[in-house]
Design a protein around this motif. Structure first.
Motif, PDB file in Angstrom:
ATOM      1  N   ASP A  89     -15.362  -1.734 -19.670  1.00  0.00           N
ATOM      2  CA  ASP A  89     -14.752  -2.591 -20.485  1.00  0.00           C
ATOM      3  C   ASP A  89     -13.119  -2.690 -20.851  1.00  0.00           C
ATOM      4  O   ASP A  89     -12.807  -4.015 -21.240  1.00  0.00           O
ATOM      5  CB  ASP A  89     -14.497  -1.196 -22.367  1.00  0.00           C
ATOM      6  CG  ASP A  89     -15.792  -0.884 -22.572  1.00  0.00           C
ATOM      7  OD1 ASP A  89     -16.709  -2.076 -22.761  1.00  0.00           O
ATOM      8  OD2 ASP A  89     -16.278   0.173 -23.460  1.00  0.00           O
ATOM      9  N   ALA A  90     -12.947  -1.958 -20.072  1.00  0.00           N
ATOM     10  CA  ALA A  90     -10.957  -2.747 -19.127  1.00  0.00           C
ATOM     11  C   ALA A  90     -10.970  -3.907 -18.743  1.00  0.00           C
ATOM     12  O   ALA A  90     -10.187  -4.134 -18.652  1.00  0.00           O
ATOM     13  CB  ALA A  90     -10.249  -1.145 -18.908  1.00  0.00           C
ATOM     14  N   MET A  97      -8.654 -11.410 -20.766  1.00  0.00           N
ATOM     15  CA  MET A  97      -7.126 -11.682 -21.065  1.00  0.00           C
ATOM     16  C   MET A  97      -6.426 -13.027 -20.345  1.00  0.00           C
ATOM     17  O   MET A  97      -5.823 -14.104 -20.328  1.00  0.00           O
ATOM     18  CB  MET A  97      -6.104 -10.913 -20.932  1.00  0.00           C
ATOM     19  CG  MET A  97      -4.516 -10.860 -20.887  1.00  0.00           C
ATOM     20  SD  MET A  97      -3.682  -9.452 -20.874  1.00  0.00           S
ATOM     21  CE  MET A  97      -4.198  -8.177 -21.502  1.00  0.00           C
ATOM     22  N   GLN A  98      -7.063 -13.198 -18.905  1.00  0.00           N
ATOM     23  CA  GLN A  98      -6.916 -14.386 -18.069  1.00  0.00           C
ATOM     24  C   GLN A  98      -7.821 -15.284 -18.263  1.00  0.00           C
ATOM     25  O   GLN A  98      -7.559 -16.652 -17.942  1.00  0.00           O
ATOM     26  CB  GLN A  98      -7.373 -13.547 -16.992  1.00  0.00           C
ATOM     27  CG  GLN A  98      -6.760 -12.619 -16.036  1.00  0.00           C
ATOM     28  CD  GLN A  98      -5.612 -13.221 -15.985  1.00  0.00           C
ATOM     29  OE1 GLN A  98      -4.796 -14.519 -15.621  1.00  0.00           O
ATOM     30  NE2 GLN A  98      -4.392 -11.788 -15.993  1.00  0.00           N
ATOM     31  N   ALA A 100      -8.561 -15.959 -21.716  1.00  0.00           N
ATOM     32  CA  ALA A 100      -7.180 -17.156 -22.348  1.00  0.00           C
ATOM     33  C   ALA A 100      -6.006 -17.792 -22.186  1.00  0.00           C
ATOM     34  O   ALA A 100      -5.649 -18.888 -22.375  1.00  0.00           O
ATOM     35  CB  ALA A 100      -6.927 -15.627 -23.699  1.00  0.00           C
ATOM     36  N   ALA A 101      -5.597 -17.059 -20.896  1.00  0.00           N
ATOM     37  CA  ALA A 101      -4.206 -17.611 -20.717  1.00  0.00           C
ATOM     38  C   ALA A 101      -4.105 -18.941 -19.296  1.00  0.00           C
ATOM     39  O   ALA A 101      -3.760 -19.037 -19.497  1.00  0.00           O
ATOM     40  CB  ALA A 101      -4.023 -16.647 -19.816  1.00  0.00           C
ATOM     41  N   GLN A 102      -5.295 -18.720 -19.017  1.00  0.00           N
ATOM     42  CA  GLN A 102      -5.577 -19.441 -17.779  1.00  0.00           C
ATOM     43  C   GLN A 102      -6.165 -21.026 -18.427  1.00  0.00           C
ATOM     44  O   GLN A 102      -6.312 -22.176 -17.861  1.00  0.00           O
ATOM     45  CB  GLN A 102      -6.297 -18.883 -16.572  1.00  0.00           C
ATOM     46  CG  GLN A 102      -5.516 -17.572 -16.255  1.00  0.00           C
ATOM     47  CD  GLN A 102      -4.195 -18.069 -15.637  1.00  0.00           C
ATOM     48  OE1 GLN A 102      -3.773 -19.377 -15.379  1.00  0.00           O
ATOM     49  NE2 GLN A 102      -3.264 -17.426 -15.392  1.00  0.00           N
ATOM     50  N   LEU A 103      -7.426 -20.914 -19.438  1.00  0.00           N
ATOM     51  CA  LEU A 103      -8.318 -21.631 -19.686  1.00  0.00           C
ATOM     52  C   LEU A 103      -8.744 -21.427 -20.822  1.00  0.00           C
ATOM     53  O   LEU A 103     -10.216 -21.554 -21.560  1.00  0.00           O
ATOM     54  CB  LEU A 103      -9.779 -20.852 -18.822  1.00  0.00           C
ATOM     55  CG  LEU A 103      -9.895 -21.998 -17.264  1.00  0.00           C
ATOM     56  CD1 LEU A 103     -11.069 -21.262 -16.727  1.00  0.00           C
ATOM     57  CD2 LEU A 103      -9.825 -23.307 -16.968  1.00  0.00           C
ATOM     58  N   PRO A 104      -7.782 -21.611 -21.932  1.00  0.00           N
ATOM     59  CA  PRO A 104      -7.472 -21.550 -23.241  1.00  0.00           C
ATOM     60  C   PRO A 104      -8.791 -22.378 -24.031  1.00  0.00           C
ATOM     61  O   PRO A 104      -8.552 -23.165 -24.837  1.00  0.00           O
ATOM     62  CB  PRO A 104      -5.508 -22.023 -23.908  1.00  0.00           C
ATOM     63  CG  PRO A 104      -5.456 -22.884 -22.898  1.00  0.00           C
ATOM     64  CD  PRO A 104      -6.332 -21.826 -21.758  1.00  0.00           C
ATOM     65  N   ASP A 105      -8.382 -23.913 -23.509  1.00  0.00           N
ATOM     66  CA  ASP A 105      -9.351 -24.675 -23.467  1.00  0.00           C
ATOM     67  C   ASP A 105     -10.732 -24.747 -22.712  1.00  0.00           C
ATOM     68  O   ASP A 105     -11.919 -25.732 -23.183  1.00  0.00           O
ATOM     69  CB  ASP A 105      -8.809 -26.350 -23.747  1.00  0.00           C
ATOM     70  CG  ASP A 105      -7.385 -26.491 -24.310  1.00  0.00           C
ATOM     71  OD1 ASP A 105      -7.543 -25.468 -25.528  1.00  0.00           O
ATOM     72  OD2 ASP A 105      -6.682 -26.878 -24.143  1.00  0.00           O
ATOM     73  N   GLY A 106     -10.963 -24.064 -22.192  1.00  0.00           N
ATOM     74  CA  GLY A 106     -12.764 -23.495 -21.259  1.00  0.00           C
ATOM     75  C   GLY A 106     -12.560 -24.056 -20.164  1.00  0.00           C
ATOM     76  O   GLY A 106     -11.406 -25.009 -19.562  1.00  0.00           O
ATOM     77  N   GLY A 107     -13.466 -23.907 -19.420  1.00  0.00           N
ATOM     78  CA  GLY A 107     -13.466 -25.241 -18.060  1.00  0.00           C
ATOM     79  C   GLY A 107     -13.930 -24.059 -17.032  1.00  0.00           C
ATOM     80  O   GLY A 107     -15.148 -23.193 -17.610  1.00  0.00           O
ATOM     81  N   ARG A 108     -13.944 -24.111 -15.607  1.00  0.00           N
ATOM     82  CA  ARG A 108     -14.935 -23.289 -14.826  1.00  0.00           C
ATOM     83  C   ARG A 108     -13.878 -22.515 -14.103  1.00  0.00           C
ATOM     84  O   ARG A 108     -12.710 -22.406 -13.285  1.00  0.00           O
ATOM     85  CB  ARG A 108     -15.494 -24.051 -13.885  1.00  0.00           C
ATOM     86  CG  ARG A 108     -16.186 -25.500 -13.626  1.00  0.00           C
ATOM     87  CD  ARG A 108     -16.535 -26.481 -13.311  1.00  0.00           C
ATOM     88  NE  ARG A 108     -15.353 -27.867 -13.516  1.00  0.00           N
ATOM     89  CZ  ARG A 108     -14.804 -28.378 -12.265  1.00  0.00           C
ATOM     90  NH1 ARG A 108     -16.355 -29.317 -11.816  1.00  0.00           N
ATOM     91  NH2 ARG A 108     -13.934 -29.313 -12.483  1.00  0.00           N
TER      92      ARG A 108
END
Length: 257
Positions: A89-90, A97-98, A100-108
């Protein structure tokens, strides 16, 4: 309601840390990724992220971003399965979190998985947790060399006897249940307690390997009665020297090494 951004998650098997073990498919997937996440473990296991960094430096040729994050540690004090569940879970929360921060619009997104994601690795289970939290994932596995392949290759032995089955198990199960009926060959993984020392060694041969495929690869093989104490001592020394150890072994009844 706007569509959720889609994450194409590639779980890439990287073998035992030797860049030469990467497949062409693994190299292509790494270079096609927008982001590769590298987990940082405790300081004593710093070699693990160093190896992943070296793989990225050797393989990446384009604009793929490499992002490191701190991997939560499993609580070793409580009941095993509950502790593992909480740990997963952790880890899933860290991945989310990563993302959301690195690929907020989606991606690979790519993760480099030690060995292969299909064999005693929980990356696929953790990915399912992200789906359960509403993250739109398309998961693809790029298989790698497993520790069992590296072990049998290093010792130049077949995994199975002619026409015979092999059981892949853990040290925990072998300690709790003993040698299973109906099988002469056991491949034992995730054994930090040298469970082979709890067996009646009569007629058993062991092929043991640590740091498989790495420069400090260490191999020991022979009748269990003769080499068990040597393996225990060497394993303790290696762990003290490096701060961590990855090892596995094959046990076989009725065959000389």
């Amino acid at each position: 309601m706007p569509e959720r951004p889609v994450i194409d998650l590639h779980l890439i098997g990287i073998g035992t840390g030797n860049p030469d073990h990467l497949t062409r498919a693994a190299e292509a997937a790494m270079n096609a990724a927008d982001v590769i996440l590298l987990p940082r473990k405790r300081e004593a296991a710093a070699d693990l992220i160093v190896l992943r960094r070296e793989i990225c430096a050797r393989v990446l040729t384009g604009a793929t971003r490499v992002v490191e994050f701190d991997l939560p540690e499993r609580d070793g004090a409580g009941p095993y399965f509950a502790a593992v569940d909480d740990w997963h879970d952790a880890i899933a929360a860290c991945w989310a979190m990563q993302i959301a921060a690195q690929l907020p619009d989606g991606g690979r997104l790519a993760l480099l998985v030690w060995g292969d994601p299909s064999l005693y690795d929980s990356s696929l289970r953790i990915a399912e947790r992200l789906r359960a939290e509403g993250i739109a994932l398309r998961v693809k596995v790029i298989p790698g060399i497993t520790s069992l392949q590296a072990l049998t290759a290093a010792h130049a032995i077949p995994l199975n006897r002619l026409g015979a089955p092999v059981l892949i198990t853990t040290g925990r199960r072998l300690r709790a249940e003993g040698w299973p009926d109906g099988v002469d060959t056991l491949a034992v993984m995730l054994d930090g307690e040298c469970t082979f020392t709890t067996l009646d060694p009569g007629g058993i041969t062991i092929w043991w390997g640590a740091y498989l495929g790495m420069p400090h690869e260490t191999l020991i093989a022979g009748p269990l009665a003769e080499v068990a104490s040597t393996i225990v001592a060497r394993r303790a020394m290696l762990r003290a020297d490096h701060g961590w150890i990855m090892d596995t072994y094959l046990l076989r009844r009725g065959v000389a090494a």
